[in-house]
Design an enzyme around this catalytic site. Structure first.
Site, short mmCIF file in Angstrom:
data_model
loop_
_atom_site.label_atom_id
_atom_site.label_comp_id
_atom_site.label_asym_id
_atom_site.label_seq_id
_atom_site.Cartn_x
_atom_site.Cartn_y
_atom_site.Cartn_z
N HIS A 1 -0.98 -1.89 -2.25
CA HIS A 1 -1.24 -0.55 -2.73
C HIS A 1 -1.40 -0.55 -4.26
O HIS A 1 -1.24 -1.58 -4.92
CB HIS A 1 -0.16 0.46 -2.29
CG HIS A 1 1.13 0.40 -3.04
ND1 HIS A 1 2.09 1.37 -2.96
CD2 HIS A 1 1.64 -0.53 -3.89
CE1 HIS A 1 3.11 1.05 -3.72
NE2 HIS A 1 2.87 -0.09 -4.30
N CYS B 1 2.66 -1.07 -11.47
CA CYS B 1 2.21 -0.53 -10.18
C CYS B 1 0.83 0.12 -10.29
O CYS B 1 0.23 0.49 -9.29
CB CYS B 1 3.22 0.49 -9.65
SG CYS B 1 4.76 -0.30 -9.22
N HIS C 1 -1.33 -4.63 -5.60
CA HIS C 1 -0.22 -5.57 -5.45
C HIS C 1 0.41 -5.29 -4.09
O HIS C 1 0.17 -4.24 -3.50
CB HIS C 1 0.81 -5.41 -6.58
CG HIS C 1 1.47 -4.08 -6.59
ND1 HIS C 1 0.92 -2.99 -7.22
CD2 HIS C 1 2.61 -3.64 -6.01
CE1 HIS C 1 1.70 -1.94 -7.04
NE2 HIS C 1 2.74 -2.30 -6.30
N HIS D 1 3.69 -5.42 -1.06
CA HIS D 1 5.12 -5.31 -0.79
C HIS D 1 5.41 -5.78 0.63
O HIS D 1 4.58 -5.61 1.52
CB HIS D 1 5.59 -3.86 -0.91
CG HIS D 1 5.57 -3.33 -2.30
ND1 HIS D 1 6.49 -3.69 -3.25
CD2 HIS D 1 4.72 -2.48 -2.92
CE1 HIS D 1 6.24 -3.08 -4.39
NE2 HIS D 1 5.15 -2.34 -4.23
N ASP E 1 -0.05 -2.62 8.65
CA ASP E 1 0.28 -4.02 8.36
C ASP E 1 -0.94 -4.80 7.88
O ASP E 1 -2.01 -4.74 8.50
CB ASP E 1 0.87 -4.67 9.61
CG ASP E 1 1.43 -6.06 9.33
OD1 ASP E 1 1.97 -6.28 8.23
OD2 ASP E 1 1.33 -6.92 10.23
N HIS E 2 -0.76 -5.52 6.76
CA HIS E 2 -1.83 -6.32 6.15
C HIS E 2 -3.03 -5.45 5.74
O HIS E 2 -4.17 -5.92 5.72
CB HIS E 2 -2.27 -7.48 7.04
CG HIS E 2 -1.28 -8.61 7.04
ND1 HIS E 2 -0.01 -8.50 7.58
CD2 HIS E 2 -1.34 -9.85 6.53
CE1 HIS E 2 0.63 -9.63 7.41
NE2 HIS E 2 -0.14 -10.48 6.76
N GLU F 1 10.97 -0.54 -0.15
CA GLU F 1 9.80 -1.14 -0.80
C GLU F 1 10.17 -2.54 -1.32
O GLU F 1 9.39 -3.47 -1.29
CB GLU F 1 9.30 -0.26 -1.94
CG GLU F 1 7.94 -0.65 -2.46
CD GLU F 1 7.48 0.26 -3.58
OE1 GLU F 1 6.58 1.09 -3.33
OE2 GLU F 1 8.02 0.16 -4.69
NI NI Z 1 4.18 -1.09 -5.49
#
Ligand code: NI
Length: 144
Positions: free
Chosen positions: A14, A33, A39, A41, A79-80, A129
């Site tokens: 995200h 961020c 990036h 998580h 996911d992914h 997160e």
């Molecule tokens: Ni983040």
């Protein structure tokens, strides 16, 4: 009242950015961020159902059913993926943990409560997160 929790994980990318604000505002507000090229998580989601056990099954909710609902409603779509670009139910939302956890709750509520024992509620959704940063949505705990 019994609380039953299922924990699941998923990985996603995200970027935190408010397109209605300036580049400077976004950098100052979101720091790393806000980096333009995303990036990732390793998210952990915890879904808690509250109620009384069904008399025949002894379950508040069959955890196999809860697992399936979380998979279909949250982890399969997320996911992914890139949470800013790939997930239709997150369109237009700045994907902070706070915003995500509230949308995830709404995604799950109906299916979870239909599968749970009579009178049970989707009590809360918690999203880790990182190990240290957690957001929780729990509409039952606090009303203004
Ligand atoms: Ni983040």
């Amino acid at each position: 009242m019994i609380f039953v929790t299922r924990r699941t994980h998923f990985n996603a990318a995200h970027r935190l950015n408010n397109p209605s604000k300036s580049e400077e505002w976004n950098q100052e507000t979101y720091g790393k961020c806000n980096y333009p090229n995303w990036h990732g998580h390793n998210y952990i989601i915890e879904v808690t159902v509250a109620g009384e056990p069904d008399q025949e099954t002894g379950y508040v909710i069959d955890l196999g059913k809860l697992k399936k609902i979380i998979k279909e409603r949250i982890t399969d779509p997320c996911d992914h993926r890139n949470l800013n670009l790939d997930v239709p139910f997150l369109e237009g939302i700045i994907p902070t943990s706070e915003n995500l956890v509230k949308v995830f709750y709404e995604q799950l509520k109906q299916d979870v409560e239909q599968s749970a024992s009579k009178g049970s509620v989707l009590y809360s959704v918690k999203l880790f997160e990182t190990e240290r940063n957690v957001a929780e949505y729990c509409p039952y705990r606090w009303t203004k």
